[in-house]
Design an enzyme around this catalytic site. Structure first.
Site, mmCIF file in Angstrom:
data_model
loop_
_atom_site.group_PDB
_atom_site.id
_atom_site.type_symbol
_atom_site.label_atom_id
_atom_site.label_comp_id
_atom_site.label_asym_id
_atom_site.label_seq_id
_atom_site.Cartn_x
_atom_site.Cartn_y
_atom_site.Cartn_z
ATOM 1 N N GLU A 273 0.853 -1.193 0.000
ATOM 2 C CA GLU A 273 0.000 0.000 0.000
ATOM 3 C C GLU A 273 0.882 1.234 0.000
ATOM 4 O O GLU A 273 0.871 2.016 0.937
ATOM 5 C CB GLU A 273 -0.998 -0.016 1.173
ATOM 6 N N GLY A 275 2.098 4.879 -1.139
ATOM 7 C CA GLY A 275 1.541 6.145 -1.596
ATOM 8 C C GLY A 275 2.633 6.990 -2.215
ATOM 9 O O GLY A 275 2.672 7.231 -3.418
ATOM 10 N N ARG A 276 3.576 7.364 -1.362
ATOM 11 C CA ARG A 276 4.645 8.285 -1.736
ATOM 12 C C ARG A 276 5.342 7.930 -3.052
ATOM 13 O O ARG A 276 5.532 8.772 -3.917
ATOM 14 C CB ARG A 276 5.677 8.305 -0.609
ATOM 15 N N CYS A 342 3.200 33.588 9.042
ATOM 16 C CA CYS A 342 3.857 34.233 10.183
ATOM 17 C C CYS A 342 4.460 33.149 11.077
ATOM 18 O O CYS A 342 4.099 33.022 12.253
ATOM 19 C CB CYS A 342 2.855 35.076 10.948
HETATM 20 C C1 LIG Z 1 0.825 6.284 5.195
HETATM 21 C C2 LIG Z 1 0.494 4.872 5.090
HETATM 22 C C3 LIG Z 1 0.799 4.170 3.933
HETATM 23 C C4 LIG Z 1 1.532 4.765 2.772
HETATM 24 O O1 LIG Z 1 2.828 5.098 3.081
HETATM 25 P P1 LIG Z 1 3.825 5.654 1.951
HETATM 26 O O2 LIG Z 1 5.003 6.073 2.722
HETATM 27 O O3 LIG Z 1 3.128 6.769 1.287
HETATM 28 O O4 LIG Z 1 4.096 4.522 1.033
HETATM 29 C C5 LIG Z 1 0.395 2.851 3.864
HETATM 30 N N1 LIG Z 1 -0.249 2.257 4.886
HETATM 31 C C6 LIG Z 1 -0.561 2.904 6.018
HETATM 32 C C7 LIG Z 1 -1.295 2.194 7.073
HETATM 33 C C8 LIG Z 1 -0.189 4.232 6.163
HETATM 34 O O5 LIG Z 1 -0.494 4.877 7.293
#
Ligand SMILES: *Cc1c(COP(=O)(O)O)cnc(C)c1O
Length: 430
Positions: A273, A275-276, A342
């Protein structure tokens, strides 16, 4: 070395900014699709491999939809994120719902969409049963605590983390859920964040595969889904290298053969999973220089601020900056590049060597495609910027308009001001 280039020419960008004033976030659709394909290809060997894109990184349905077209699902952790996945046509078990401290309403929506629900605690079995009913399938989030040596800069040490459950609780949770009629099981962990060492992911997979074997031996339960979490880092600095996904995929493949297959647990579904790493490198914050200031240091002030990209202020994170049209110029000036909050930590860069900058120059801040716009906020009356999608055709699509003052004021109840004004007027009239 990660070469820091931009996916448009100066002339193209000028055309874009004529129609869409800065600041805005711009996402490169072609690069995001190619990147998603690289990840999927690295796990092509794994039966039914699933990448649930972590919606929190870039919660825009236009992006979720194009990721869905590449076969990705959604990792959601809140009610709004569940709705966003639904808007993008991601439903059923293409959603994994991994939340913590979860409200009943969120569980109900996750059940309604048929998401794979990943529980953060053993007590959530009863909570879920009471508020939304138990689904056919449940997953649990494992926290290895001190069993996992060493920590990670962003996530920290697992034993200090609020997430997941211990191994003993995990075994109990599977038994309890099974006794309540749950028949299909998943196993999840997330112990790494922004990690560039590919071997960390292989080590996590080994830990999880061993655990799946132990669960099978002790409870007779075969987990059918193992989610290794996200956390694949990106080379924010030009001297860093991207994670070699092929190496990760092959390393995990070897571990799968040695543990899962050797113990008769093949086939099971592997998932991540991230994201980044999916959108991060392919999103750019485009912003214009409003002011230059020379006091004890040299400052360049932008039309954006940490409300548009909080990572430098929050983590001291490095984000590369390109001054458009001056890519080849010598980096013979040193600036602090600031926003307008600020707050003195509202700086995109401190003591950064850059070419000579003029008012009106357009700066591109790199690697803003994840946890950039998403982390935006309204402190100091700052409005969130627009999001644009750069299509493979070169056209630009507005996928989120910029906030207006009307948006900012929309949640106020101004009737009380009216009453106040009226009562003041009455008092004056007497
Ligand atoms: C933030 C998060 C991700 C994604 O993490 P990345 O660093 O964006 O790959 C996946 N699973 C959980 C539970 C998260 O909190």
């Amino acid at each position: 070395m990660a070469e820091k280039k931009v996916p448009f020419t100066k002339a193209q960008l000028e055309e874009i900014t004529r129609k869409h004033p800065t600041p805005f976030h711009l996402y490169d659709e072609r690069a995001i699709r190619e990147n998603a394909r690289r990840l999927m290809a690295a796990f092509a060997w794994a039966p039914g491999f699933k990448e649930y894109f972590a919606v929190k990184a870039t919660p825009n349905p236009a992006l979720l939809r194009l990721l869905r077209e590449e076969g990705l699902g959604a990792d959601c952790s809140s009610l709004a994120e569940l709705y966003l996945a639904d808007m993008a046509g991601i439903r059923g078990e293409a959603i994994m719902f991994s939340s913590n401290d979860t409200p009943a309403e969120d569980f109900q929506k996750a059940r309604e969409l048929g998401a794979v629900i990943n529980l953060d605690d053993i007590t959530h079995i009863d909570y879920l049963e009471k508020h939304a009913g138990l689904p056919d399938m449940l997953s649990f989030r494992y926290n290895p605590g001190p069993l996992l040596k060493g920590g990670n800069d962003i996530i920290g040490y697992p034993e200090e983390a609020k997430y997941g459950i211990t191994k003993e609780q995990l075994l109990q949770a599977y038994r309890l859920a099974q006794s309540k009629g749950v028949r299909r099981f998943g196993l999840h962990t997330m112990v790494i964040s922004n990690e560039l060492n590919p071997d960390s992911f292989i080590a996590t997979a080994r830990m999880m595969f061993d655990l799946a074997v132990e669960i099978h031996q002790k409870t007779g339960i075969r987990v059918e889904l193992i989610n290794l979490g996200g956390g694949i880092g990106i080379p924010y600095r030009p001297e860093q290298d991207a994670v070699d996904l092929e190496h990760v995929g092959q390393g995990i493949r070897a571990a799968y053969q040695e543990t899962i297959a050797a113990n008769g647990l093949h086939p099971l579904t592997l998932a991540m999973e991230c994201g980044r790493m999916i959108t991060g490198p392919y999103g750019y914050l485009v912003t214009t220089v409003l002011h230059k200031k020379h006091i004890y240091k040299n400052y360049v002030g932008l039309d954006s601020c940490m409300a548009n990209l909080m990572r430098p202020a929050l983590y001291g994170a490095y984000h590369h900056i390109t001054v458009i049209g001056k890519e080849a110029a010598p980096l013979d000036h040193v600036y602090d590049v600031t926003g307008s909050l600020c707050e003195n930590n509202d700086k995109f860069a401190i003591d950064r060597a850059l070419p000579a900058i003029d008012i009106g120059d357009v700066l591109v801040i790199h690697d803003a495609g994840a946890h950039g716009h998403a982390m935006g906020f309204n402190y100091n009356g700052k409005l969130r910027s627009a999001e644009l999608l750069l299509k493979p055709s070169g056209e630009v699509e507005l996928i989120r308009r910029a906030e207006t003052l009307e948006d900012y004021f929309a949640t106020l109840d101004l009737r009380s001001c009216g009453r106040l004004a009226a009562s003041t007027a009455n008092a004056d009239g007497e």
